[in-house]
Scaffold this motif. Structure first.
Motif, PDB file in Angstrom:
ATOM      1  N   TRP A  45      13.177 -54.304 -48.951  1.00  0.00           N
ATOM      2  CA  TRP A  45      13.579 -53.180 -48.097  1.00  0.00           C
ATOM      3  C   TRP A  45      12.393 -52.529 -47.385  1.00  0.00           C
ATOM      4  O   TRP A  45      12.561 -51.890 -46.360  1.00  0.00           O
ATOM      5  CB  TRP A  45      14.323 -52.133 -48.926  1.00  0.00           C
ATOM      6  N   THR A  46      11.190 -52.697 -47.937  1.00  0.00           N
ATOM      7  CA  THR A  46      10.020 -52.054 -47.313  1.00  0.00           C
ATOM      8  C   THR A  46       9.737 -52.629 -45.922  1.00  0.00           C
ATOM      9  O   THR A  46       9.023 -52.017 -45.134  1.00  0.00           O
ATOM     10  CB  THR A  46       8.764 -52.201 -48.188  1.00  0.00           C
ATOM     11  N   GLY A  47      10.303 -53.792 -45.641  1.00  0.00           N
ATOM     12  CA  GLY A  47      10.101 -54.404 -44.328  1.00  0.00           C
ATOM     13  C   GLY A  47      11.161 -54.006 -43.318  1.00  0.00           C
ATOM     14  O   GLY A  47      11.078 -54.401 -42.147  1.00  0.00           O
ATOM     15  N   ASP A  48      12.165 -53.246 -43.781  1.00  0.00           N
ATOM     16  CA  ASP A  48      13.220 -52.796 -42.861  1.00  0.00           C
ATOM     17  C   ASP A  48      12.853 -51.402 -42.356  1.00  0.00           C
ATOM     18  O   ASP A  48      12.991 -50.413 -43.081  1.00  0.00           O
ATOM     19  CB  ASP A  48      14.569 -52.769 -43.591  1.00  0.00           C
ATOM     20  N   PHE A  49      12.386 -51.345 -41.122  1.00  0.00           N
ATOM     21  CA  PHE A  49      11.882 -50.075 -40.590  1.00  0.00           C
ATOM     22  C   PHE A  49      12.951 -48.982 -40.564  1.00  0.00           C
ATOM     23  O   PHE A  49      12.642 -47.802 -40.735  1.00  0.00           O
ATOM     24  CB  PHE A  49      11.313 -50.276 -39.182  1.00  0.00           C
ATOM     25  N   PHE A  50      14.190 -49.362 -40.342  1.00  0.00           N
ATOM     26  CA  PHE A  50      15.242 -48.345 -40.269  1.00  0.00           C
ATOM     27  C   PHE A  50      15.527 -47.750 -41.650  1.00  0.00           C
ATOM     28  O   PHE A  50      15.720 -46.544 -41.784  1.00  0.00           O
ATOM     29  CB  PHE A  50      16.520 -48.935 -39.649  1.00  0.00           C
ATOM     30  N   ILE A  51      15.538 -48.603 -42.684  1.00  0.00           N
ATOM     31  CA  ILE A  51      15.766 -48.103 -44.050  1.00  0.00           C
ATOM     32  C   ILE A  51      14.619 -47.182 -44.457  1.00  0.00           C
ATOM     33  O   ILE A  51      14.827 -46.080 -44.977  1.00  0.00           O
ATOM     34  CB  ILE A  51      15.899 -49.284 -45.047  1.00  0.00           C
ATOM     35  N   VAL A  52      13.400 -47.629 -44.198  1.00  0.00           N
ATOM     36  CA  VAL A  52      12.224 -46.833 -44.572  1.00  0.00           C
ATOM     37  C   VAL A  52      12.232 -45.500 -43.823  1.00  0.00           C
ATOM     38  O   VAL A  52      11.914 -44.451 -44.387  1.00  0.00           O
ATOM     39  CB  VAL A  52      10.937 -47.648 -44.266  1.00  0.00           C
ATOM     40  N   HIS A  53      12.631 -45.540 -42.575  1.00  0.00           N
ATOM     41  CA  HIS A  53      12.718 -44.336 -41.747  1.00  0.00           C
ATOM     42  C   HIS A  53      13.719 -43.346 -42.357  1.00  0.00           C
ATOM     43  O   HIS A  53      13.427 -42.154 -42.517  1.00  0.00           O
ATOM     44  CB  HIS A  53      13.152 -44.768 -40.344  1.00  0.00           C
ATOM     45  N   LYS A  54      14.886 -43.850 -42.755  1.00  0.00           N
ATOM     46  CA  LYS A  54      15.916 -42.975 -43.327  1.00  0.00           C
ATOM     47  C   LYS A  54      15.460 -42.425 -44.680  1.00  0.00           C
ATOM     48  O   LYS A  54      15.683 -41.256 -44.984  1.00  0.00           O
ATOM     49  CB  LYS A  54      17.235 -43.743 -43.478  1.00  0.00           C
ATOM     50  N   LEU A  55      14.827 -43.275 -45.479  1.00  0.00           N
ATOM     51  CA  LEU A  55      14.340 -42.812 -46.781  1.00  0.00           C
ATOM     52  C   LEU A  55      13.300 -41.708 -46.611  1.00  0.00           C
ATOM     53  O   LEU A  55      13.270 -40.742 -47.373  1.00  0.00           O
ATOM     54  CB  LEU A  55      13.733 -43.988 -47.570  1.00  0.00           C
ATOM     55  N   HIS A  56      12.466 -41.860 -45.594  1.00  0.00           N
ATOM     56  CA  HIS A  56      11.437 -40.844 -45.338  1.00  0.00           C
ATOM     57  C   HIS A  56      12.104 -39.489 -45.060  1.00  0.00           C
ATOM     58  O   HIS A  56      11.661 -38.458 -45.557  1.00  0.00           O
ATOM     59  CB  HIS A  56      10.573 -41.288 -44.159  1.00  0.00           C
ATOM     60  N   TYR A  57      13.166 -39.514 -44.291  1.00  0.00           N
ATOM     61  CA  TYR A  57      13.912 -38.286 -43.989  1.00  0.00           C
ATOM     62  C   TYR A  57      14.524 -37.702 -45.268  1.00  0.00           C
ATOM     63  O   TYR A  57      14.516 -36.491 -45.480  1.00  0.00           O
ATOM     64  CB  TYR A  57      15.026 -38.578 -42.979  1.00  0.00           C
ATOM     65  N   ILE A  58      15.097 -38.571 -46.095  1.00  0.00           N
ATOM     66  CA  ILE A  58      15.775 -38.100 -47.311  1.00  0.00           C
ATOM     67  C   ILE A  58      14.763 -37.463 -48.273  1.00  0.00           C
ATOM     68  O   ILE A  58      15.004 -36.385 -48.827  1.00  0.00           O
ATOM     69  CB  ILE A  58      16.547 -39.272 -47.985  1.00  0.00           C
ATOM     70  N   PHE A  59      13.607 -38.114 -48.426  1.00  0.00           N
ATOM     71  CA  PHE A  59      12.582 -37.544 -49.316  1.00  0.00           C
ATOM     72  C   PHE A  59      12.001 -36.254 -48.710  1.00  0.00           C
ATOM     73  O   PHE A  59      11.630 -35.341 -49.441  1.00  0.00           O
ATOM     74  CB  PHE A  59      11.476 -38.565 -49.593  1.00  0.00           C
ATOM     75  N   ALA A  60      11.950 -36.212 -47.390  1.00  0.00           N
ATOM     76  CA  ALA A  60      11.488 -34.980 -46.736  1.00  0.00           C
ATOM     77  C   ALA A  60      12.467 -33.849 -47.032  1.00  0.00           C
ATOM     78  O   ALA A  60      12.052 -32.715 -47.303  1.00  0.00           O
ATOM     79  CB  ALA A  60      11.365 -35.205 -45.226  1.00  0.00           C
ATOM     80  N   ALA A  61      13.758 -34.158 -47.017  1.00  0.00           N
ATOM     81  CA  ALA A  61      14.775 -33.136 -47.327  1.00  0.00           C
ATOM     82  C   ALA A  61      14.601 -32.653 -48.768  1.00  0.00           C
ATOM     83  O   ALA A  61      14.709 -31.456 -49.049  1.00  0.00           O
ATOM     84  CB  ALA A  61      16.171 -33.713 -47.110  1.00  0.00           C
TER      85      ALA A  61
END
Lengths: 153, 340
Positions: A45-61
């Motif tokens: 999953w670390t290679g999927d930019f969209f998943i990583v992008h969404k996870l970054h938002y979730i952890f930011a929340a």
């Protein structure tokens, strides 16, 4: 481990959120595939930019929630009992910068929002540089064994 | 086929008409003419282009004009390229010795022509399709670039800034059409950690921003002898595309693709057939239906906005105080704590 003057769960959630944000932030750069991280079992999953992008938002929340809890408690009660350490004060400033630049980054990503390219460039690099400074300061705090943001008055 | 020309949209013919006023035209200050026929300003909204594929004859004039207009922006890489690690994964991409390649997108060829031979409703069609950046309304390449090296301008152009591009190629991965193309041996990465990060600069159509800034048409539109393209505010171009599609009983691509693009194609045959017929692959974009890659941005932003408010509310409702007291009782008088 020394005793905390406040609940350990706040520290744990904060550390988890920051570590997760640092990792998913790094993965915004195209590094996972280049350095074979995607081939580690369970890490594709670390290679999927969209998943990583969404996870970054979730952890930011998650981080923002913790910050909200801490800020409310600081003004309600903690400011009379706790005081920020010098390294804590520095990191509060850096986290504030990361939150502001990250917030602008989120705003920029909204549909129908078009910002000046120079502004966008500035926001991105401020966020990136603050992330690197935060890593350096957090490491220094750990080495100096004064990682607490606050101590009892 | 009947041609409509809303007031603010401009095709090559309309543009030329303004300058073909004979001798009288020579006496009129050029600024006055330009004021009438200039490409709409960004304040008119995002500019979009309409490709009427029923008109394209595949002459390739647009490809040549694009190369001529943008030659000054093409990369001049330093060689030999720095060794990159790990060498099996980080391979340089070099198009500098193949600058003449025209049958695909490269850092030296930002516009290509695709050809589709299809039979539709018993009729044979040979369709020529100019392909370049779609200039998405909400471009994932720009919105996810970790270095801010890509941005959408207010006039709808998605533009890459070569000074800050590291050439990692994320933009190409997240682009639904994989449009941007990399040239190694140029750019910022050479001055940072060339062995460990970066791999050059990414290039793609910037819709001749230098011409648009002066109110001139992009080179591909300006040169086209068949008036295949029209440029104007997106809302007008969309209306024009729908009307044209109705007239030719045709099909539209770009209204919904990736949440909407500022490049809209109208074809007399379905795009599913075109997609099957065109040569696809690296540097050769497809014509599939594309969902909005950035569709979740609004929800994610809402979550990021609500989270601190919820945290503050939780704090005021006693969440932290309760926990503080718990620790306070058991660990009163002790100071210092352990955090990162």
């Amino acid at each position: 481990m020394k005793a905390r003057p406040y609940s350990a769960w706040i520290s744990r959630v904060y550390i988890f959120a920051m570590a997760a944000l640092a990792f998913t932030g790094m993965m915004q750069m195209p590094l996972a595939k280049r350095y074979y991280l995607t081939e580690v079992p369970g890490m594709a999953w670390t290679g999927d930019f969209f998943i990583v992008h969404k996870l970054h938002y979730i952890f930011a929340a998650l981080l923002l929630f913790v910050i909200g809890v801490v800020v409310a408690n600081w003004f309600l009660e903690w400011r009379d009992k706790l005081t920020l350490t010098p390294l804590g004060m520095a990191r509060v400033g850096i986290v504030a910068g990361l939150v502001i630049s990250g917030g602008l980054r989120v705003y920029r990503g909204l549909p129908d929002v078009t910002l000046d390219p120079i502004f966008v460039l500035t926001v991105e690099w401020v966020h990136l540089v603050l992330f690197m400074i935060m890593g350096g300061v957090a490491l220094a705090a750990l080495i100096k064994r004064c990682s607490a943001f606050a101590q009892a008055r | 086929m009947k041609k409509r020309k809303p007031e603010t949209t401009v095709s090559r013919r309309g543009f030329l008409k303004a300058f073909s006023m004979g001798g009288a035209g020579m006496l009129i200050p050029s600024a006055a003419i330009a004021a009438q026929e200039r490409v709409p300003a960004p304040s008119d909204g995002e500019l979009a282009t309409l490709h009427d594929l029923s008109k394209c004859i595949g002459c390739g004039e647009c490809v040549s004009a694009c190369r001529e207009s943008n030659a000054v922006k093409y990369p001049e890489p330093k060689k030999p390229f720095p060794e990159m690690l790990p060498s099996r994964r980080a391979k340089p991409e070099d198009w500098s010795e193949k600058r003449d390649v025209e049958d695909r997108l490269t850092p030296y060829n930002w516009l290509m022509l695709q050809t589709a031979e299809v039979t539709y409703r018993g009729e044979d069609h040979e369709i020529f399709i100019p392909r370049r950046c779609m200039h998405c309304q909400n471009p994932p390449c720009a919105n996810t670039c970790p270095f801010g090296a890509a941005s959408k301008q207010k006039n709808g152009i998605t533009r890459f800034y070569d000074t800050f591009c590291m050439g990692g190629g994320k933009c190409r991965t997240v682009c639904p059409w994989h449009i941007p193309q990399r040239q190694s041996g140029v750019g910022l990465y050479l001055n940072l950690m060339p062995r460990l990060a970066g791999n050059g600069v990414m290039y793609k159509c910037d819709r001749c921003y230098q011409r648009l800034d002066k109110g001139e048409l992009p080179a591909c539109i300006s040169i086209c002898p068949e008036d295949v393209q029209t440029i104007g505010p997106r809302y007008e171009i969309v209306a024009q595309a729908k009307s044209l599609a109705r007239e030719m009983n045709g099909f539209i691509y770009g209204l919904e693709e990736n949440g909407g693009t500022n490049t809209i194609y109208v074809s007399p045959v379905p795009f599913e057939l075109l997609n099957k017929a065109v040569d696809k692959g690296k540097g050769k974009p497809h014509f599939k239906r594309v969902g909005d890659a950035m569709a979740d941005e609004g929800n994610l932003a809402a979550a990021a906005l609500v989270a601190p408010i919820a945290g503050i509310a939780a704090g005021f409702l006693g969440l932290g105080a309760k926990l503080f007291k718990t620790d306070d009782k058991s660990q009163s008088g002790k100071e210092d704590s352990h955090e990162s």
